[in-house]
Scaffold this motif. Structure first.
Motif, PDB file in Angstrom:
ATOM      1  N   PRO A 167       0.851  -1.171  -0.228  1.00 22.15           N
ATOM      2  CA  PRO A 167       0.171  -0.096  -0.116  1.00 22.15           C
ATOM      3  C   PRO A 167       0.865   1.242   0.198  1.00 22.15           C
ATOM      4  CG  PRO A 167      -0.942  -1.602   1.498  1.00 22.15           C
ATOM      5  CD  PRO A 167       0.581  -1.938   1.161  1.00 22.15           C
ATOM      6  N   GLU A 168       1.927   0.993   0.595  1.00 23.68           N
ATOM      7  CA  GLU A 168       2.778   2.136   0.702  1.00 23.68           C
ATOM      8  C   GLU A 168       3.469   2.579  -0.689  1.00 23.68           C
ATOM      9  OE1 GLU A 168       2.511   0.522   4.576  1.00 23.68           O
ATOM     10  OE2 GLU A 168       3.232  -0.471   2.796  1.00 23.68           O
ATOM     11  N   SER A 200       0.673   4.148  -2.802  1.00 23.90           N
ATOM     12  CA  SER A 200       0.692   5.613  -2.475  1.00 23.90           C
ATOM     13  C   SER A 200       1.515   6.420  -3.008  1.00 23.90           C
ATOM     14  CB  SER A 200       0.476   5.660  -0.840  1.00 23.90           C
ATOM     15  OG  SER A 200       0.269   7.023  -0.605  1.00 23.90           O
ATOM     16  N   ARG A 218       0.779   6.740  -6.667  1.00 23.41           N
ATOM     17  CA  ARG A 218      -0.206   7.594  -7.066  1.00 23.41           C
ATOM     18  C   ARG A 218       0.227   9.069  -6.943  1.00 23.41           C
ATOM     19  NH1 ARG A 218      -4.752   4.019  -3.929  1.00 23.41           N
ATOM     20  NH2 ARG A 218      -5.310   2.706  -5.445  1.00 23.41           N
ATOM     21  N   ALA A 219       0.963   9.474  -6.030  1.00 27.33           N
ATOM     22  CA  ALA A 219       1.574  10.810  -5.785  1.00 27.33           C
ATOM     23  C   ALA A 219       2.421  11.202  -6.705  1.00 27.33           C
ATOM     24  CB  ALA A 219       2.093  10.852  -4.317  1.00 27.33           C
TER      25      ALA A 219
END
Length: 93
Positions: free
Chosen positions: A44-45, A48, A51-52
């Motif tokens: 998940p990290e 994330s 996506r950024a």
């Protein structure tokens, strides 16, 4: 791969498995705006961060996915794996 550049320019569906921070697939999405890109990663990290890093790139998406459970092989025209295979514990799975 012969003809791959032309196919990417015209528009295909691409999956990057184990996308990590997404830098490679985001760069491809910027270079080939007619193609659609997805990045899957178990972390998940990492998703994330991906996506950024790809904010504002409309033809790329990232998902937290366990590739061992993937059952959509015909959904993509091209599958890439940049620097991920060596990190997989059970390579046969």
């Amino acid at each position: 791969v012969p003809g791959l550049d032309a196919r990417l320019e015209s528009g295909i569906d691409v999956l990057d498995i184990g996308c990590g921070s997404g830098l490679a697939v985001a760069a491809l999405a910027r270079a080939y705006p007619n193609s659609r890109f997805a990045g899957y990663d178990l972390s998940p990290e990492a998703v994330s961060a991906a996506r950024a890093a790809s904010a504002g790139v409309p033809n790329v998406r990232f998902e937290v996915r366990d590739l061992a459970q993937m059952n959509e092989p015909a959904a993509f025209d091209l599958v890439t794996a940049f620097e991920v295979i060596e990190h997989v514990a059970d390579k046969r799975a």
